[in-house]
Design a protein around this motif. Structure first.
Motif, mmCIF file in Angstrom:
data_model
loop_
_atom_site.group_PDB
_atom_site.id
_atom_site.type_symbol
_atom_site.label_atom_id
_atom_site.label_comp_id
_atom_site.label_asym_id
_atom_site.label_seq_id
_atom_site.Cartn_x
_atom_site.Cartn_y
_atom_site.Cartn_z
ATOM 1 N N GLU A 77 5.697 -3.560 -1.315
ATOM 2 C CA GLU A 77 4.744 -2.712 -2.045
ATOM 3 C C GLU A 77 3.575 -2.326 -1.154
ATOM 4 O O GLU A 77 3.084 -1.197 -1.225
ATOM 5 N N TYR A 78 3.144 -3.256 -0.320
ATOM 6 C CA TYR A 78 2.040 -2.993 0.612
ATOM 7 C C TYR A 78 2.398 -1.832 1.543
ATOM 8 O O TYR A 78 1.639 -0.879 1.689
ATOM 9 N N GLN A 104 2.555 1.445 -0.392
ATOM 10 C CA GLN A 104 1.250 2.028 -0.706
ATOM 11 C C GLN A 104 0.645 2.729 0.506
ATOM 12 O O GLN A 104 -0.031 3.748 0.365
ATOM 13 N N SER A 114 -1.562 5.950 -1.235
ATOM 14 C CA SER A 114 -2.161 5.798 -2.560
ATOM 15 C C SER A 114 -3.538 5.154 -2.532
ATOM 16 O O SER A 114 -4.296 5.295 -3.487
ATOM 17 N N HIS A 115 -3.880 4.468 -1.464
ATOM 18 C CA HIS A 115 -5.197 3.841 -1.360
ATOM 19 C C HIS A 115 -6.051 4.475 -0.256
ATOM 20 O O HIS A 115 -7.086 3.948 0.118
ATOM 21 N N SER A 173 6.489 9.310 -0.995
ATOM 22 C CA SER A 173 6.467 8.501 -2.217
ATOM 23 C C SER A 173 7.825 7.934 -2.597
ATOM 24 O O SER A 173 7.957 7.309 -3.639
ATOM 25 N N SER A 182 -8.047 3.199 4.358
ATOM 26 C CA SER A 182 -7.820 2.436 3.136
ATOM 27 C C SER A 182 -8.583 1.121 3.215
ATOM 28 O O SER A 182 -8.332 0.306 4.096
ATOM 29 N N ARG A 227 -5.729 -1.467 1.906
ATOM 30 C CA ARG A 227 -4.436 -1.558 2.607
ATOM 31 C C ARG A 227 -4.581 -1.187 4.072
ATOM 32 O O ARG A 227 -4.087 -0.177 4.531
#
Length: 169
Positions: free
Chosen positions: A41-42, A45, A50-51, A64, A140, A143
């Motif tokens: 997931e890291y 992202q 997304s961050h 994505s 980010s 992240r």
């Protein structure tokens, strides 16, 4: 070769440097496999940006696709497996040639060189160039693995230099 000569101590220190890199690889792989979901997931992202804050003009770069995220993460795991295996074999080969003539000890460095080179490739190419430069990981707050990757690059690069440059008897 006496156990207390400068050359034998330099050789042992080289073995230790390679063994520490192997231990790092083993710990990294253990983390990747035991907490696959969190690390996957890291990476996802970062790839989906997304961050990422600011730089809206670069959002077209975001990917994505969860399938791509997993494949990219598996590329990282595969390269980390390669360098970890190379460091383990390199440590063993260097240990076996500890008291061997200089030429033989030098020849035993092959897998350690492969380990350092593939680790440098992994962190410089995948983290710094792709994740940081292309996907703006540095923007980010949540992240950002840039410093972590840079620390790994520094260790691997210095380890490679020391392995190749310092006289070992």
């Amino acid at each position: 070769m006496s156990h207390y000569t400068t050359a034998s101590i330099i050789r042992r220190s080289k073995i230790l440097i390679v063994a520490m890199a192997a231990l790092f690889g083993l710990m990294t792989l253990a983390n990747n496999f035991t907490d696959y979901t969190a690390y996957s997931e890291y990476i996802g992202q970062i790839l989906s940006m997304s961050h990422t804050e600011g730089n809206e003009s670069r959002r077209y770069r975001a990917i994505s696709s969860p399938m791509f995220h997993h494949r990219f993460y598996w590329a990282i795991i595969t390269l980390e497996t390669i360098f970890t295996f190379s460091f383990l074999v390199g440590t063993y080969q260097l240990w076996r040639k500890l008291a061997a003539p200089r030429k033989d000890f030098h020849e035993a460095k092959k897998f350690a060189i492969i380990g350092f080179s593939s680790a440098l490739f992994t962190y410089q190419t995948l983290y710094v160039i792709i994740l940081n430069e292309w996907f703006d990981m540095e923007y980010s707050a949540q992240r950002n693995a840039f410093e972590w990757a840079r620390n790994n690059i520094e260790y691997m690069f210095l380890g490679l230099i020391y392995l190749l440059v310092a006289k070992d008897g």
